[in-house]
Motif scaffolding. Structure first.
Motif, short mmCIF file in Angstrom:
data_model
loop_
_atom_site.label_atom_id
_atom_site.label_comp_id
_atom_site.label_asym_id
_atom_site.label_seq_id
_atom_site.Cartn_x
_atom_site.Cartn_y
_atom_site.Cartn_z
N GLN A 272 65.68 18.68 54.92
CA GLN A 272 65.81 19.32 53.68
C GLN A 272 67.18 19.44 53.42
O GLN A 272 67.97 19.53 54.30
CB GLN A 272 64.90 20.85 53.79
N ASN B 143 60.09 26.14 64.15
CA ASN B 143 59.25 27.16 63.75
C ASN B 143 59.38 27.62 62.36
O ASN B 143 58.92 28.63 61.86
CB ASN B 143 59.88 28.44 64.43
N ASN B 144 60.04 26.53 61.57
CA ASN B 144 60.10 26.93 59.89
C ASN B 144 59.16 25.94 59.25
O ASN B 144 59.09 26.16 58.07
CB ASN B 144 61.65 26.59 59.53
N ALA C 260 56.00 26.04 58.90
CA ALA C 260 54.81 26.78 58.16
C ALA C 260 55.42 27.24 56.85
O ALA C 260 54.75 27.11 55.86
CB ALA C 260 54.29 27.88 59.04
N THR C 261 56.54 27.82 57.08
CA THR C 261 57.40 28.35 55.72
C THR C 261 57.39 27.15 54.68
O THR C 261 57.23 27.30 53.62
CB THR C 261 58.58 29.00 56.03
N PHE C 262 57.90 26.03 55.17
CA PHE C 262 58.29 24.85 54.28
C PHE C 262 57.04 24.47 53.64
O PHE C 262 56.91 24.05 52.55
CB PHE C 262 58.73 23.79 55.09
N GLN D 210 54.15 26.18 53.10
CA GLN D 210 53.75 26.93 52.15
C GLN D 210 54.36 27.01 50.64
O GLN D 210 53.73 27.40 49.73
CB GLN D 210 53.85 28.54 52.79
N GLY D 211 55.73 26.48 50.96
CA GLY D 211 56.42 26.41 49.63
C GLY D 211 56.44 25.37 48.72
O GLY D 211 57.12 25.12 47.54
N ASP E 72 55.03 25.62 45.23
CA ASP E 72 56.07 26.49 44.18
C ASP E 72 57.15 25.42 43.60
O ASP E 72 57.60 25.34 42.79
CB ASP E 72 56.79 27.46 45.04
N ARG E 73 57.50 24.54 44.72
CA ARG E 73 58.49 23.61 44.65
C ARG E 73 57.86 22.59 43.54
O ARG E 73 58.80 21.73 42.59
CB ARG E 73 58.98 22.80 45.75
#
Length: 1576
Positions: A338, A350-351, A353-355, A357-358, A361-362
Motif C-alpha cells: 500500500q 496485524n494490519n 483486517a483493518t485493510f 475493512q476499508g 470505503d476506498r
C-alpha cells in the motif's frame, strides 16, 4: 605537473587557463583572463563586477562562477576526506583529485522491500559492479547540490504525446503520496546501474519495482506513475532528489516485455485486471544542450479504475535475480503493498483486517473521484489581442516603427498566405526560412511581390563578412533590402543547395546558423533594436528550435522574442524541445498560441503606426505616379522624397508630448527629419525658420533650371556651412519645397558612384512615357568626399551622353552640402554656384530666431534642452558658449563614469569631424545593457545619465550603418567641455586614459567605426581643400599636444596608440615624422624602419623614410656647429645618399600602385640631390675656382677622375656619387613630364603669400620649383676648362646641356614656363640665348632625342612670345626635324608625340596644295607610305596609350588634363596660341578667371574670339569628329554633355593636350556651306 593534482590556491595562470577551457568558457574570455594574470588565488576571489569589466557576457559569467563554486566545494570535501579513514576502496583514488566530482550513487534504494538479488554477490561480482560504477561516473557530471536547479512538471498522466520532453538536470516535484486518488502519486528510481545490466537482470529489476508500486496503488485505489531515470536518493550530495538524469535505453522491448511478469506475480484471478490497470511503459526523451547522448525517462502509469478493482485486492510475488544461479526467482510468499506517504510498503500481518475493512470505503471514494473528474471544465479564453499588443509594442496603441524584425518560420500553406499581409508592413531585416519550397509556393513567393529582397543560403550569409568588403560597407545592403535566408536549401535551386533531413542538417548546417545569428547580434544590429518573431505555420522540427536557442543565448533571454502559433500542437512540440534553454512558463509568456492567423493579421495591422497608402512622385505631365515599395527598395542607394511624404503617418496616434519631442530633438542639434517639415505644414508644431541662405540656394536652383549659363546635363549647387549653422536644414528645406516640381532624393554616399548613377537614372525614368522630357532630378549629397562627388558626376554625365538626348534643362542637379570651417572662402572661389552658411545672422534672421526662442520658452521648454538653437541665436559667441557650458557643468560629479564618458566623447567630437560613440560602447562603458535586467522593453539610455550629460549628449542614428550613437550637441560645446572638465589634466593624459579603456576597445558592436575615429584622432590632418582653416603637418590633436604640452607627450601617446591598435604601420609612420620634425633622427629612423617592415612596398611609407634622412642631412649641414672632419663629411654624404636611395625606392613603389599618383619620391630625390651638390661644393677638395666655377667637382662627378685627397677615405662613396648626375636628371625629367600633363599651378596667389617656403612652393607652384632646382642642378655641372679639355667630347655636350638648364631650359615644363613670365621680352631673350647653345645646323648635326624635343619646343614657345625673332626656324624645317619621332623604332616620350600634333596639324599656307611626296613620309619599316594624317593618328594613339598608363586607376578628379595650346588664326608657328595668352585677355581675380573657364563664359570675350579659330566638325552617336588633311579624327570634348545628340555639323575651338586634341565651346553650325573638304 597536472593542474588537477594541485590545490586551486597553488594554480598559476596556465593552470587556470586549462581549467577554463575544460569547463567550456569561450576562448576569447579565456585569453582575457590569462592576460589579466588570473591565478588560482585570484580565481577564488573573482566576482561579477570584475568579469563584467573585462567585457564578459552574463551567460558566461554565470557558468564560470557556478563552476568555480562547485570546484571549491569539491576541493574542500577532498581535503576533509584526507583526514578521515576511507572504507570504500573505489573512492581512494578520487581523494587526490580536487577537480573531478565524486562518483554517482550506484545503489538503488527504496522504501520497503529491496528488489536486489536474493543472495549476496561474491567479491568478484562486487569488484565488477564497482568497475561499472566507476566507468559511469567518469562519463556523467552531476550538478552540485548547492546549485539552484530549475523545477519542471511531470508528463501529464496517461499522455502519449511523443513531443513531450524532459530537460536534463531539471528537478521534478518530490515523490508524492495519495492525493484525491485521481491525481497520480509519484515514485522515482535512478535505475542507473540496472539500465546497464543484461536483459534478465534489467527486466527482473524493472518488473520488481513496477509490480510493487502497482500493487500499492491498486490496493489504495489511487492513480500513480513510477519514473525510471529520476534521482531518488539524497544520500549522495552530488545529486538532488527528483533531478532528471535519464537512462540509456538499449532496447525498448526489454521494458515492454518485462511486464510479462504480471502473469507470474499476480494471482490468476486478477492477472487480467492488473494488465488493464498497469499501462505499457512510456519513453520520454531527456534533452540537453550540452550533450547529444540520447537518454530517456521510462514511466509506467497505474490506473485502477473502479469498474476493474472494485471489491478486489492485489497480492503479489516479486521477481528476484539470483547472482549465484543467474536465474530469476520469485519471493516465497505473496505480499500486499500500500502507499504510505511517498513510499510503497508491505501491509503488516496485524494490519490486514483493518485493510480489508476499508476496501469498500476506498471503492466508494474512487467512484466519487472518477465521477467528479469527468465533469466538463470550460476553459476561460485569454485576451490574446492585448497580449499580442504588449509583446509587440509594450501595450502602446501603435508599434514602434524604429524596431526591426527578424522572422523565423517554416512551411506556409497556401491557405495561410492570405493572412500574412501584416508581414508586408513590418520593417523586416531578415528571414530564416525553413521551407525549401518557399520560393515556389510559400511565404517568399508572396513577399517578393511587395518588397525587394536578397536571397542567401546559411553559409553565404554567415560568411559574407569574410568577403573582404571594407567596413562598414559589408553590412550596407542588409539594411536596405530584406535578406531571405533559406536555412534548409531550396527545392527549385539549380545549384547544390538541396534540402536535407534533420540529422544531416545538424551535422552540416547548424554551425552556419550559429555564425549567422552571432554575426547579426554582435556586429550588425544593436541590442534592443530588433524583435525576433517565430511564426510556426506547420509541424516543427528541431532546426527551428536550434534557431530559438541560438537567439535566446545571444539576446540573453526572451525579452525581444515573440512566438505566434495558431496550432497548439505545433507550439507544444516547439516548446517541449525549446525548454532545454528556458522553461515552458517563460516560453508561454512570450507566445501567442491558439489565435487564428487571420485574427493575428488584422490585429497587427490595426497597430501599425502608419497607413498602408501608396506613395507618389511628380511626372513631367504635371500629374502623379505611384511608387510601390518594391520599386522604391530597388533604388536602395537613394532616400526618395515623395510628394506625399509622411502623409501615411496616423496623426491622431501622435500625442502632444511626442510631437514636442520631435521638435525639441531638432532644436537640440539633431539633423532635421521630414517629419519636422510635415508637422510644421500641418500646423502641429512651429514653423521652421528660413534663413537668407535658403533663399539664395532656391534662386541659384531656379537659375540652373532656367538654363542660364552653359547647359550641362549634370549641374552642381554647393552649400558650404559652419558646423551647426543649419546648412543641412537649408538643403533639406530646398528639397521639401521642390518635391512637387522635381524628383527629389538624398544620396547614400556609402554606395559606390556607379550604383548611385544606375539608381538615379532609373529614378528619373520611372513611369515617364518619354525619357527626353522627364523632370530634372534634384539629388542631395551631404558631407561627401571630393573624389566621390567628381566620380559620381562623371558617371552621370557619361550615362546621359550615351542616351543621345538633348534637353533644355539639366538631367540631374547635385546639391552638395558640406561642413566647412571657412565657407565664405569656398564661396568666393566659386560664387556662381555656391552658397555659404555661417553662424553670423542678418538683422532679419536675428529677429526670427528671437521670436522662435520666445515661442519655445512659452511651451515650457528649458533653454538647456534646446542648447544648439540657443547658441545659434547668439551666433555661437565664444564667451556665451563658455558661460553656458560653465553653468551646465556646475556641481557635476567629476569622478563619475558618465562625466568620464563626456570627456572622451568631447575629445573625439572636437578633434574628429562627424565622430560619434555608439550606444553599445556607452552602455558597456557605463555597465548598462547586457548586464542590466530590463523589466520593460521601453529602455531609455538617457535615464541612466546624469542631468548634465542628458543636456549635452544628443542621441542619433548613423544614416549608413544604422548604429544608434551619441555625440556632443556641437563641436564648440565639446571644446568647452574638454577645457572646463580637464582642470589641470593635460589632453595627452586624457587620450592615454581613453586608450586604456578596454571596455570601449573590446566592445564588438560598432567596433570598426570607433577604431576609425580613434585613428583619425591621431592621424587625420586638417586640409584647406576639405574646408579646414589650415593645412596641418599632423592631426590637430597631436599638434595641440606638441604646442600646449611638449613633443615627448605627443610621442608617448602615439606609441600607446600604435601598440593598442595592432601595431598599425601608419602610426609608426607618424611617429617617424614626429621624431624627425623634432630633430630626433635616430628614433625617426627606427620608426620609419618599423613602418617599412609592415608595409615594405608602400610608396608613402618609403617616402617618409627618405624624408627622415633628408631632414637629418639638412640638420647636419645647417645646424651642427662642429668643424667638419673627414669622418663627419663622409657621414653627411652617407645620410644624403641613403635619402636618395629611399626616394628611388618610393618612386618604384609608386609606379606599381594603381590607385594613387604619388610623385613625392621624385621631388624628394631632387631636393636632397641639389642640397648634396651644394654641400660637396663646400668641401675643401672641391672649392670654387677663381672664375667662379666648380671645375674640380664637375670633373669628379662626370668623369673617372678621383682627387687623391679622397680616393681612399671616400672609397665606398665614389660609384654612388658618380651616378648622382644621372639620377637627378632622370628625376627632373620625370617631374617635367608629369607637370606637362596637369594643371601645374594650383594656387597662384599662394606663392605671393609665402615665397620662401620650399615645401609650399613644391605643392602650389611646382613649375617655379622645378625651374629653380634645375638651375641649382646645372650650376654644379658647368666648367669652361673641362669643355676645352674634352675637345667636343661627351663631357662638353653635357656641359652645354647644363648651360641650357642654367638658362631656364632643358625640359618641356621649364621651356613652357617662359610663357607665364610677365616680362615677355625678357623671356624671349632667354629663349634666343638657349637656342644659341644648340648647333647652328640641326638637320646636319644630329641632336639627341631629348635635346631635339627641347629644341623644337623652344621655337614654338619663342614664336608665341616673339613671332618676328630671327632665331625662329620655319614650320617646314621643324617638321623635317621631327621625322625621327615617327620614323624611329625606339619609344619616345609623350612630349615628342605632343609636338607632332602641333607641327602636323593642317596649315593653311604649308598644306594648301596637296603634295603626294609629303603624304608618303615613312613612319616605320613595318608601315610604309603613311601620310600626314597617319602621322597624326599615330601620334594621337600613342598619346592616349601613354596617358592611360600615366593615369592608372586614379579618381577622375585628379586626372584633369592641362590644355597647353589652342589653334589660332594664322599660319606656320603663328597659328599656335598658348593658354597664357588667353588668360591675359580675361579680366578679374584668379577665382573669377577660373569661374569663366569653368562655365564657358571665356568664349564670349571678343578679343579671345579674334585670336582663336573655330574649326568645323560633326557629331555621330554623341561622338565628335574632325577632318585633318584628308582623314577624320575623333576629338575629346572638354565636357561630354556639350556634344549635341544626333548627327550634327558643329564648330568649336581646338586645344592641344598630352591626352590629344580637345574641343571647347561646341556649337551646332547655323550657317552651313556647300562643301567643306577640310576641318581647317
Amino acid at each position: 605537473m597536472d593542474y588537477r593534482t594541485l590545490p586551486v590556491n597553488k594554480w598559476d595562470e596556465n593552470d587556470v587557463q586549462c581549467w577554463l577551457e575544460s569547463i567550456g568558457i569561450k576562448k576569447e574570455y579565456v585569453e582575457k583572463l590569462y592576460v589579466e594574470e588570473v591565478t588560482g588565488p585570484a580565481l577564488m576571489e573573482l566576482d561579477d563586477s570584475f568579469l563584467k569589466g573585462i567585457g564578459m557576457k552574463g551567460g558566461q559569467i554565470h557558468m564560470l562562477i557556478r563552476k568555480r563554486n562547485e570546484l571549491l566545494q569539491l576541493q574542500q570535501k577532498a581535503q576533509q576526506a584526507k583526514h578521515s579513514s576511507s572504507k570504500r576502496s573505489d573512492g581512494a583514488d578520487m581523494q587526490t583529485d580536487p577537480v573531478r566530482p565524486r562518483n554517482a550513487p550506484t545503489q538503488e534504494t527504496s522504501s520497503g522491500d529491496s528488489c536486489g538479488p536474493v543472495d549476496k554477490p561474491s567479491g568478484d561480482n562486487r569488484a565488477s559492479t564497482s568497475g561499472k560504477r566507476h566507468r559511469r561516473s567518469s562519463n556523467s557530471q552531476r550538478k552540485s547540490t548547492d546549485d539552484v536547479l530549475e523545477l519542471c512538471n511531470c508528463r501529464p498522466f496517461r499522455s502519449q504525446n511523443t513531443d513531450f520532453k524532459y530537460v536534463k538536470d531539471r528537478v521534478l516535484a518530490p515523490e508524492s503520496g495519495v492525493s484525491g486518488l485521481i491525481t497520480p502519486c509519484h515514485e522515482y528510481k535512478s535505475f542507473a546501474t540496472a539500465a546497464e545490466l543484461n536483459r534478465n537482470q534489467l527486466q527482473s529489476k524493472f518488473a520488481c519495482e513496477v509490480i510493487r508500486f502497482a500493487s500499492a496503488c491498486m490496493n489504495i485505489r489511487t492513480n500513480g506513475t513510477i519514473h525510471f531515470g529520476i534521482m531518488d536518493s539524497i544520500e549522495d550530495r552530488g545529486w538532488k532528489h527528483g533531478q532528471i538524469v535519464g537512462i540509456k535505453v538499449k532496447e525498448r522491448e526489454y521494458y515492454v516485455d518485462a511486464l510479462d511478469y504480471i502473469e507470474k506475480c499476480f494471482c490468476e484471478s486478477v492477472q487480467e485486471i492488473a494488465r488493464k490497470c498497469i499501462h505499457p511503459p512510456v519513453f520520454v526523451e531527456v534533452i540537453s544542450k550540452d550533450s547529444q547522448e540520447q537518454r530517456f525517462v521510462v514511466e509506467v502509469d497505474i490506473e485502477p479504475t473502479s469498474s476493474l478493482v472494485k471489491n478486489r485486492f492485489f497480492e503479489v510475488y516479486l521477481p528476484k535475480y539470483n547472482e549465484g544461479s543467474q536465474k530469476v526467482t520469485l519471493t516465497k510468499d505473496r505480499a500486499l503493498y500500500q502507499r504510505v506517504g511517498a513510499k510503497s510498503e508491505p501491509i503488516k500481518h496485524n494490519n490486514l483486517a483493518t485493510f480489508f475493512q476499508g476496501l469498500q470505503d476506498r471503492d466508494a471514494q474512487r467512484e466519487k473521484a472518477e465521477l467528479s473528474s469527468t465533469e466538463v471544465h470550460t476553459e476561460i479564453s485569454q485576451n490574446l489581442g492585448r497580449k499580442l499588443s504588449i509583446l509587440l509594442n509594450d501595450g502602446k496603441s501603435y508599434m514602434d516603427d524604429s524596431l526591426r524584425y527578424i522572422l523565423v518560420t517554416n512551411r506556409c500553406e497556401k491557405n495561410d498566405l492570405k493572412y500574412i499581409n501584416f508581414l508586408m508592413h513590418l520593417n523586416i531585416f531578415c528571414v530564416f526560412d525553413f521551407d525549401e519550397d518557399s520560393n515556389v509556393s510559400g511565404l517568399y513567393s508572396k513577399y517578393k511581390e511587395h518588397h525587394a529582397t536578397r536571397s542567401y543560403f546559411l553559409q553565404d550569409f554567415s560568411n559574407e563578412s569574410k568577403t573582404g568588403n571594407p567596413s562598414p560597407q559589408k553590412h550596407l545592403c542588409l539594411f536596405d533590402q530584406t535578406s531571405w535566408i533559406f536555412c534548409n536549401g531550396r527545392s527549385d535551386f539549380l545549384g547544390d543547395e538541396k534540402p536535407c533531413d534533420e540529422n544531416t542538417w545538424i551535422r552540416t548546417k547548424k554551425k552556419y546558423l550559429k555564425k549567422a545569428i552571432t554575426r547579426i547580434c554582435d556586429e550588425i544590429l544593436p541590442k534592443r533594436s530588433f524583435i525576433v518573431l517565430f511564426l510556426l505555420l506547420s509541424p516543427v522540427q528541431k532546426p527551428l528550435v536550434d534557431t530559438f536557442q541560438e537567439f535566446y543565448t545571444e539576446m540573453n533571454g526572451t525579452e525581444y522574442i515573440v512566438c505566434i502559433a495558431e496550432s497548439r500542437e505545433n507550439y507544444g512540440k516547439w516548446a517541449n524541445l525549446a525548454q532545454a534553454s528556458c522553461s515552458i512558463e517563460t516560453l508561454e509568456q512570450c507566445s501567442i498560441v491558439g489565435m487564428k492567423l487571420s485574427h493575428v493579421d488584422t490585429t497587427i495591422q490595426t497597430m501599425l503606426p502608419s497607413t498602408a497608402q501608396p506613395r507618389h512622385l511628380p511626372v513631367s505631365t504635371r500629374g502623379l505616379c505611384t511608387l510601390p515599395s518594391l520599386e522604391e527598395e530597388k533604388l536602395f542607394s537613394l532616400e526618395i522624397l515623395c510628394i506625399d511624404q509622411c502623409d501615411d503617418i496616423k496623426l491622431d496616434l501622435l500625442t502632444e508630448k511626442e510631437i514636442q519631442e520631435v521638435e525639441q530633438n531638432f532644436y537640440r542639434g539633431r539633423k532635421i527629419i521630414w517629419e519636422n517639415f510635415w508637422l510644421a505644414d500641418k500646423r502641429r508644431c512651429g514653423e521652421i525658420i528660413e534663413r537668407e541662405a535658403c533663399k539664395d540656394a532656391s534662386k541659384l536652383l531656379d537659375d540652373i533650371l532656367r538654363g542660364s549659363g552653359l547647359n550641362y546635363s549634370v549641374a552642381k549647387l554647393k552649400i558650404f556651412h559652419h558646423p551647426g549653422s543649419g546648412g543641412s536644414t537649408i538643403a533639406r528645406q530646398v528639397l521639401w519645397k521642390r518635391r512637387k516640381d522635381l524628383r527629389c532624393a538624398v544620396i547614400k554616399t556609402s554606395y559606390s558612384p556607379a550604383t548611385v548613377c544606375e539608381h538615379a537614372l532609373a529614378f528619373r525614368d520611372y513611369e515617364e512615357k518619354e525619357i527626353s522630357h522627364c523632370l530634372p532630378v534634384l539629388l542631395l549629397i551631404e558631407d561627401y568626399d571630393e573624389d566621390y562627388l567628381e566620380e559620381l558626376r562623371n558617371e552621370l554625365m557619361d550615362a546621359v551622353a550615351t542616351r543621345k538626348i538633348n534637353s533644355p534643362r539639366p538631367y540631374f542637379i547635385l546639391m552638395c552640402c558640406r561642413r566647412s570651417n571657412d565657407p565664405e572662402r569656398l564661396c568666393k572661389a566659386s560664387p556662381l554656384d555656391t552658397v555659404a552658411v555661417t553662424h553670423k545672422l542678418t538683422d532679419s534672421e536675428k529677429s526670427l530666431f528671437r521670436t522662435k526662442l520666445e515661442k519655445l520658452k512659452q511651451k515650457d521648454v528649458k533653454p538647456e534642452f534646446i542648447l544648439t538653437f540657443v547658441l545659434m541665436c547668439e551666433e555661437f559667441n565664444e564667451t556665451y558658449v563658455r558661460d553656458f557650458v560653465g553653468h551646465i557643468l556646475q556641481d557635476i560629479d567629476r569622478s563619475s563614469r558618465d562625466t568620464c564618458l563626456m570627456r572622451y566623447v568631447a575629445l573625439l567630437n572636437f578633434y574628429v569631424p562627424n565622430s560619434y560613440v555608439s550606444l553599445s560602447h556607452c552602455e558597456a562603458f557605463l555597465g548598462l545593457g547586457v548586464y542590466t535586467e530590463m523589466k520593460s522593453r521601453a529602455y531609455d539610455f538617457k535615464s541612466h545619465l546624469s542631468e548634465q550629460a542628458r543636456m549635452i549628449f544628443i542621441e542619433l542614428r548613423e544614416s549608413t550603418t544604422y548604429i544608434s550613437s551619441v555625440r556632443i550637441i556641437h563641436c564648440l560645446v565639446a571644446k568647452e567641455i574638454l577645457h572646463q572638465l580637464s582642470g589641470n589634466e593635460p589632453q595627452s593624459q586624457l587620450a592615454m586614459t581613453l586608450l586604456q579603456e578596454k571596455t570601449l576597445f573590446e566592445n564588438r558592436f560598432g567596433r570598426e567605426e570607433f577604431i576609425k575615429f580613434i585613428r583619425d584622432l591621431f592621424i587625420r590632418r586638417d586640409k584647406r581643400s576639405r574646408g579646414d582653416n589650415t593645412d596641418t603637418l599632423f592631426s590637430p590633436f597631436i599638434e595641440h599636444v606638441c604646442k600646449a604640452e611638449d613633443c615627448e607627450k605627443a610621442i608617448a601617446v602615439l606609441k600607446a596608440a600604435y601598440e593598442l591598435l595592432g601595431r598599425d604601420p601608419f602610426f609608426a609612420q607618424q611617429l617617424a615624422r614626429l621624431h624627425y620634425n623634432n630633430e630626433k633622427f635616430e628614433d625617426a629612423e627606427h620608426w620609419a624602419g618599423v613602418a617599412k617592415s609592415h608595409l615594405p612596398n608602400d610608396s608613402y611609407i618609403l617616402d617618409t623614410e627618405g624624408q627622415v634622412y633628408r631632414k637629418w642631412f639638412s640638420f647636419t649641414v645647417d645646424k651642427m656647429t662642429q668643424e667638419d672632419t673627414p669622418e663627419r663629411i663622409i657621414q653627411k654624404i652617407e645620410i644624403a645618399l641613403k635619402a636618395m636611395k629611399c626616394f628611388r625606392a618610393a618612386q618604384q613603389a609608386a609606379k606599381a600602385e594603381r590607385d594613387s599618383m604619388n610623385n613625392a619620391g621624385y621631388f624628394g630625390e631632387v631636393e636632397v640631390g641639389c642640397r648634396l651638390l651644394r654641400f660637396l661644393s663646400t668641401v675643401n677638395v672641391f672649392r670654387r675656382s677663381p672664375e667662379g666655377e666648380y671645375s674640380e667637382l664637375v670633373k669628379y662627378l662626370i668623369t673617372d677622375y678621383i682627387p687623391k685627397d679622397v680616393e681612399k677615405t671616400w672609397g665606398r662613396l665614389h660609384s654612388r656619387l658618380k651616378g648622382l648626375r644621372q639620377n637627378l636628371y632622370n628625376a627632373l625629367e620625370w617631374i617635367s613630364e608629369d607637370l606637362s600633363y596637369f594643371q601645374t599651378d594650383k594656387h597662384h596667389e599662394k606663392e605671393e603669400e609665402d615665397e620662401k617656403d620650399e615645401k609650399e612652393e613644391q605643392i602650389y607652384n611646382p613649375r617655379k620649383w622645378l625651374k629653380r632646382q634645375s638651375e641649382v642642378y646645372a650650376k654644379f655641372f658647368i666648367s669652361t676648362s673641362l669643355i676645352e679639355d674634352s675637345n667636343g667630347g661627351p663631357e662638353s655636350q653635357l656641359i652645354r646641356r647644363m648651360n641650357i638648364y642654367k638658362s631656364g631650359g632643358g625640359s618641356v615644363t621649364n621651356i613652357l614656363s617662359f610663357l607665364t613670365d610677365k616680362k615677355e621680352n625678357r623671356s624671349a631673350e632667354k629663349l634666343e640665348k638657349i637656342l644659341g647653345f644648340y648647333t647652328e645646323n640641326p638637320l646636319r648635326d644630329r641632336l639627341e632625342d631629348n635635346d631635339l624635343i627641347n629644341y623644337i619646343l623652344c621655337h614654338i614657345t619663342l614664336a608665341c612670345l616673339a613671332p618676328g625673332s630671327a632665331k625662329l626656324l620655319p614650320l617646314q624645317t621643324l617638321r623635317e626635324l621631327s621625322v625621327r619621332f615617327f620614323k624611329g623604332r625606339r619609344p619616345f616620350p609623350a612630349s615628342a608625340h605632343f609636338l607632332l600634333t602641333l607641327l602636323y596639324w593642317p596649315d593653311e599656307a604649308l598644306d594648301k596644295e596637296p603634295n603626294p611626296d609629303k603624304d608618303e613620309i615613312l613612319i616605320s619599316a613595318k608601315e610604309p607610305n603613311l601620310d600626314k594624317d597617319e602621322i597624326l593618328i599615330s601620334a594621337l594613339q600613342t598619346l592616349k596609350r601613354l596617358y592611360d598608363i600615366k593615369m592608372k586607376d586614379v579618381p577622375t578628379r585628379k586626372k584633369r588634363i592641362y590644355t597647353h595650346f589652342f589653334l589660332g588664326k594664322g599660319y606656320g608657328l603663328g597659328k599656335i596660341v598658348h593658354k597664357t595668352k588667353i588668360d591675359k585677355l580675361i579680366s578679374g581675380s584668379l577665382d573669377e578667371r577660373r569661374m569663366k573657364w569653368l562655365h564657358g563664359t571665356v568664349w564670349n570675350i571678343a578679343r579671345i574670339r579674334d585670336i582663336l579659330k573655330r574649326v568645323s566638325g560633326w557629331t555621330k552617336d554623341r561622338n565628335l569628329f574632325i577632318r585633318g588633311h584628308m582623314k577624320e579624327f575623333p576629338i575629346l570634348p572638354l565636357h561630354r554633355d556639350s556634344v549635341p545628340p544626333g548627327n550634327e555639323n558643329v564648330t568649336f575651338y581646338l586645344g592641344f593636350s598630352f591626352n590629344g586634341l580637345v574641343a571647347f565651346n561646341i556649337e551646332v553650325e547655323t550657317n552651313p556651306t556647300i562643301s567643306r573638304p577640310q576641318g581647317i
